[in-house]
Design an enzyme around this catalytic site. Structure first.
Site: not given
Length: 299
Positions: A18, A101, A103, A121, A154, A204
């Site tokens: 990511e 958390r 992202n 998740e 995101n 995303d």
């Protein structure tokens, strides 16, 4: 149109690659592996990846004006000194939500770090809904919360004139725009500019090019799509050899290369055997457009 070439530059099989960010000083691509708990740097010179292990899921990384990097780690904003491999907590958020958390995160044109949270998740894209919020870390290290009720905070970026903030809450299947005030960092007047089609799957990470068009990585869609935020039309689709494309950024000497991160979490053996490059980092050349260099955190 020039011919598009896609190459896997780092075959690390990252669990959730990511937050790709180009570091011009190092001629390198920074990225994280969220569940692998690593901050990584791929050198375009040596073609090698260096990685620093951290003590919690690390979801985004950004450049810092004073040197080195800043990261979102668990529910903390933290500073990372690369050579010393030293992580220092700046501040913690969502203290009332132990299952949350951070992202994705990105620095705005004024040097503020925008980053959002989500619940951990149960499996990819399955989680307790509406647990996340969007935050900004200011250069004086104070934090502002913009809104809550977020599913998976995101992709984020800003228009070239700095008047619009673009944002993705993945499970809304929408790319949204806000009015944005560069002086204060305030956002408002939320609206949807693009809704994803079924085969595009889950929006995303996101970045912007020098023509003001948005590029969105489609998780489980195996592609990046180029959108016109003015018309809400999709202009281009670039398919990748992996399904779980997670984020994208421009980099290279003149920001004409696109880098795309991907994930392998949630894939069984059979799926992985069909997509051996899952979790790899990809370089796309020949797109015919350039990107905007990343902004460093001012604090």
């Amino acid at each position: 149109m020039s011919s598009i070439k896609i190459e896997c530059v780092a075959k690390g099989g990252y669990r959730i690659g990511e937050s790709p960010v180009w570091d011009e000083k190092e001629s390198a691509l920074l990225f994280v592996d969220i569940t692998g708990r690593k901050v990584c740097r791929w050198s375009s010179v040596t073609k090698q990846v260096q990685a620093i292990s951290v003590d919690a899921p690390v979801s985004s990384v950004a450049l810092r004006k004073s040197g080195d990097y800043i990261i979102t780690l668990g529910t903390r904003f933290a500073a990372l000194k690369w050579k010393e491999q030293l992580v220092t907590t700046i501040t913690q958020i969502d203290k009332d939500k132990p299952n949350n958390r951070f992202n994705d995160g990105k620095v705005d044109p004024a040097g503020r770090y925008f980053a959002g949270t989500m619940a951990e998740e149960i499996r990819p894209a399955v989680l307790e809904r509406h647990q996340g919020s969007l935050y900004t870390l200011f250069s004086d290290l104070s934090v502002v919360k913009h809104f809550d009720q977020v599913d998976i905070s995101n992709g984020l970026d800003w228009s070239l004139d700095h008047k619009t903030f673009f944002y993705i809450d993945s499970l809304s299947y929408s790319v949204d725009a806000f009015d944005y005030d560069l002086q204060t960092g305030k956002i408002g007047n939320r609206r949807s500019i693009y809704r994803l089609e079924k085969e595009e799957s889950i929006p995303d990470g996101m970045c912007i090019d020098t023509e003001g068009k948005l590029w969105v990585a489609c998780y489980d869609g195996g592609r990046v799509i180029r959108l016109d935020p003015e018309t809400g039309k999709r202009l281009q689709t670039v398919k990748l050899p992996v399904d779980k494309t997670t984020s994208c950024c421009f980099g290279g000497k003149d920001y004409s290369e696109m880098y795309v991160t991907s994930a392998s979490d949630g894939m069984d053996k059979e799926w992985l055997s069909r997509q051996p490059q899952a979790g790899g980092i990809f370089k796309i050349t020949g797109l015919g457009v350039k990107g905007v260099p990343p902004y460093p955190f001012a604090g």
